[in-house]
Design a protein around this motif. Structure first.
Motif, PDB file in Angstrom:
ATOM      1  N   VAL A  37       0.657 137.399  16.490  1.00 30.49           N
ATOM      2  CA  VAL A  37       1.407 137.120  15.267  1.00 30.49           C
ATOM      3  C   VAL A  37       2.830 137.657  15.388  1.00 30.49           C
ATOM      4  CG1 VAL A  37       1.546 137.651  12.805  1.00 30.49           C
ATOM      5  CG2 VAL A  37      -0.640 136.993  13.812  1.00 30.49           C
ATOM      6  N   GLU A  65     -11.147 141.501  16.465  1.00 28.15           N
ATOM      7  CA  GLU A  65      -9.827 141.011  16.067  1.00 28.15           C
ATOM      8  C   GLU A  65      -9.946 140.001  14.930  1.00 28.15           C
ATOM      9  OE1 GLU A  65      -7.383 138.603  18.631  1.00 28.15           O
ATOM     10  OE2 GLU A  65      -9.105 137.533  19.472  1.00 28.15           O
ATOM     11  N   THR A  66      -8.816 139.689  14.328  1.00 25.01           N
ATOM     12  CA  THR A  66      -8.726 138.578  13.383  1.00 25.01           C
ATOM     13  C   THR A  66      -7.871 137.502  14.029  1.00 25.01           C
ATOM     14  OG1 THR A  66      -8.936 140.013  11.446  1.00 25.01           O
ATOM     15  CG2 THR A  66      -7.989 137.842  11.090  1.00 25.01           C
ATOM     16  N   PHE A  67      -8.499 136.388  14.330  1.00 24.10           N
ATOM     17  CA  PHE A  67      -7.826 135.280  15.007  1.00 24.10           C
ATOM     18  C   PHE A  67      -7.525 134.206  13.970  1.00 24.10           C
ATOM     19  CE2 PHE A  67      -7.717 131.307  17.468  1.00 24.10           C
ATOM     20  CZ  PHE A  67      -6.861 131.656  18.487  1.00 24.10           C
ATOM     21  N   GLY A  68      -6.251 133.872  13.831  1.00 26.36           N
ATOM     22  CA  GLY A  68      -5.840 132.883  12.842  1.00 26.36           C
ATOM     23  C   GLY A  68      -5.716 131.495  13.434  1.00 26.36           C
ATOM     24  N   CYS A  78      -3.761 138.674  10.389  1.00 32.02           N
ATOM     25  CA  CYS A  78      -4.203 138.312  11.741  1.00 32.02           C
ATOM     26  C   CYS A  78      -3.540 139.116  12.858  1.00 32.02           C
ATOM     27  CB  CYS A  78      -3.968 136.823  11.966  1.00 32.02           C
ATOM     28  SG  CYS A  78      -4.902 135.784  10.821  1.00 32.02           S
ATOM     29  N   ASP A  79      -4.246 139.151  13.984  1.00 33.97           N
ATOM     30  CA  ASP A  79      -3.727 139.745  15.218  1.00 33.97           C
ATOM     31  C   ASP A  79      -3.098 138.682  16.109  1.00 33.97           C
ATOM     32  OD1 ASP A  79      -4.835 142.422  14.678  1.00 33.97           O
ATOM     33  OD2 ASP A  79      -6.760 141.416  14.922  1.00 33.97           O
ATOM     34  N   ARG A  80      -3.824 137.596  16.316  1.00 35.02           N
ATOM     35  CA  ARG A  80      -3.314 136.466  17.113  1.00 35.02           C
ATOM     36  C   ARG A  80      -3.484 135.187  16.306  1.00 35.02           C
ATOM     37  NH1 ARG A  80      -5.856 135.014  21.961  1.00 35.02           N
ATOM     38  NH2 ARG A  80      -7.818 135.836  21.119  1.00 35.02           N
ATOM     39  N   ILE A  81      -2.809 134.128  16.782  1.00 36.38           N
ATOM     40  CA  ILE A  81      -2.790 132.887  16.026  1.00 36.38           C
ATOM     41  C   ILE A  81      -2.820 131.690  16.973  1.00 36.38           C
ATOM     42  CG2 ILE A  81      -0.279 133.061  15.914  1.00 36.38           C
ATOM     43  CD1 ILE A  81      -0.279 131.439  13.405  1.00 36.38           C
ATOM     44  N   PHE A 132      -9.634 133.317  10.763  1.00 37.83           N
ATOM     45  CA  PHE A 132      -8.979 133.068   9.478  1.00 37.83           C
ATOM     46  C   PHE A 132      -8.217 131.749   9.560  1.00 37.83           C
ATOM     47  CE2 PHE A 132      -8.200 135.667   5.647  1.00 37.83           C
ATOM     48  CZ  PHE A 132      -7.475 134.747   4.927  1.00 37.83           C
ATOM     49  N   TYR A 160     -13.051 138.289  12.506  1.00 36.28           N
ATOM     50  CA  TYR A 160     -12.678 137.196  11.597  1.00 36.28           C
ATOM     51  C   TYR A 160     -12.028 136.041  12.363  1.00 36.28           C
ATOM     52  CZ  TYR A 160     -13.092 140.085   7.308  1.00 36.28           C
ATOM     53  OH  TYR A 160     -13.539 140.857   6.266  1.00 36.28           O
ATOM     54  N   ILE A 220      -1.349 134.613   7.258  1.00 36.29           N
ATOM     55  CA  ILE A 220      -1.573 134.891   8.679  1.00 36.29           C
ATOM     56  C   ILE A 220      -0.896 136.197   9.080  1.00 36.29           C
ATOM     57  CG2 ILE A 220      -0.862 134.156  10.998  1.00 36.29           C
ATOM     58  CD1 ILE A 220      -3.263 132.639  10.180  1.00 36.29           C
TER      59      ILE A 220
END
Length: 323
Positions: free
Chosen positions: A244, A47-50, A227-230, A215, A213, A223
């Motif tokens: 997100v 995943e991409t976590f922001g 991103c997937d989640r933040i 981010f 990632y 974002i």
């Protein structure tokens, strides 16, 4: 995405000696300034976590702690099932071998005395003991992957553009097959057209390398695209963790809502206007108490983290656990 946890951060606390009194400062205890205040989150592989927050929220401190540049005062970091002991050299090597970082300012992070090929070579782990020929092969492969022309490898940093410098930073970080890449404001110093190129490149690399990632940015538009989640960070505390989509549709924490509104209503730049936040962080109770328009008596007590339909939020408004 494999739906397996790759990184877990539990009650991470980072503090530094107070050297000056700042107008907007994190919570202080005696001689110490607490920059990260027992934050917790986990990241799923792929995943991409922001991490989003305004300047001074602790975003860069978090990034540098996750790669072992800073050492936490307390808390736990577990990477792929292995808890990292920051006092053990082998644990730090394990951390740095698997987690890379790309900084905001590519100019400051590139040695001006080295040619680009040698800068990328710095990213190769010493313990791999590759021959010079094998090293050059890996450098050529990663340079091609990030879109860096072969002709640039014999240049010095002052001979290439800002976008090319960031591609060099990416190549150096990824040449050693990292599992997680931390991107600390990687496009904020670039022109808008170059920002788009780098963001598209990052999405391409994520798919091709199956990388995870983290981010870090102040820009909600970035974002939303990446991103997937933040996780929403405010002066060292994570106040909300949501997907997100959910945070755009319905931000839970009042700070999340205020941050988004300030970001979205700016017409000239997609950046958070630091003047929008006029209150200092509270030294007791909820850290957002001084600025919150929804505060009530119980906010004088520091709230725990509530789980609201799978979303996490530190706000007494959600004590019942319902939206």
């Amino acid at each position: 995405m494999k739906n397996e946890e790759i990184l877990r951060v539990e009650k991470l606390k980072v503090q530094f000696l107070n050297r000056e009194k700042l107008k907007f400062s994190a919570r202080k205890t005696g001689r110490w300034k607490i920059v990260l205040d027992e934050i917790s989150f986990s990241i799923i592989e792929g995943e991409t976590f922001g991490i989003v927050g305004e300047t001074g929220s602790g975003k860069s401190t978090l990034a540098r702690t996750l790669v072992g540049i800073y050492k936490p005062k307390s808390g736990r970091i577990t990477l792929m099932g292995r808890e990292i002991n920051f006092k053990k050299r082998e644990d730090l090597l394990y951390l740095r071998k698997n987690v890379g970082i790309v900084f905001q300012d590519p100019v400051g992070s590139l040695n001006p005395r080295l040619k680009i090929r040698e800068i990328i070579r710095e990213g190769l782990a010493i313990e791999e003991k590759l021959s010079r020929i094998d090293q050059d092969k890996k450098i050529d492969e990663i340079s091609d992957l990030v879109g860096l022309a072969d002709s640039k490898l014999d240049s010095y940093p002052n001979e290439i553009s800002g976008g090319e410098k960031q591609r060099v930073s990416l190549a150096r970080a990824l040449v050693n097959n990292k599992r997680i890449l931390i991107l600390d404001e990687p496009t904020s110093s670039l022109d808008v057209s170059i920002q788009a190129q780098i963001l598209n490149l990052l999405r391409k690399l994520k798919d091709e390398l199956s990388i995870t990632y983290i981010f870090i940015t102040h820009d909600f538009n970035v974002i939303r695209y990446m991103c997937d989640r933040i996780g929403v960070l405010y002066y060292g505390q994570i106040l909300e963790i949501s997907s997100v989509h959910d945070i755009y549709e319905n931000p839970l924490h009042p700070y999340s809502s205020d941050l988004m509104n300030a970001n979205i209503t700016l017409e000239t730049e997609n950046k958070f206007d630091s003047q929008y936040e006029i209150g200092e962080p509270s030294r007791s109770g909820c850290i957002y108490l001084n600025s919150c328009m929804k505060k009530f008596e119980k906010c004088n007590i520091s709230p725990p983290e509530f789980n609201v339909n799978g979303r996490l939020v530190k706000c007494w408004l959600y004590e019942s656990g319902k939206l």
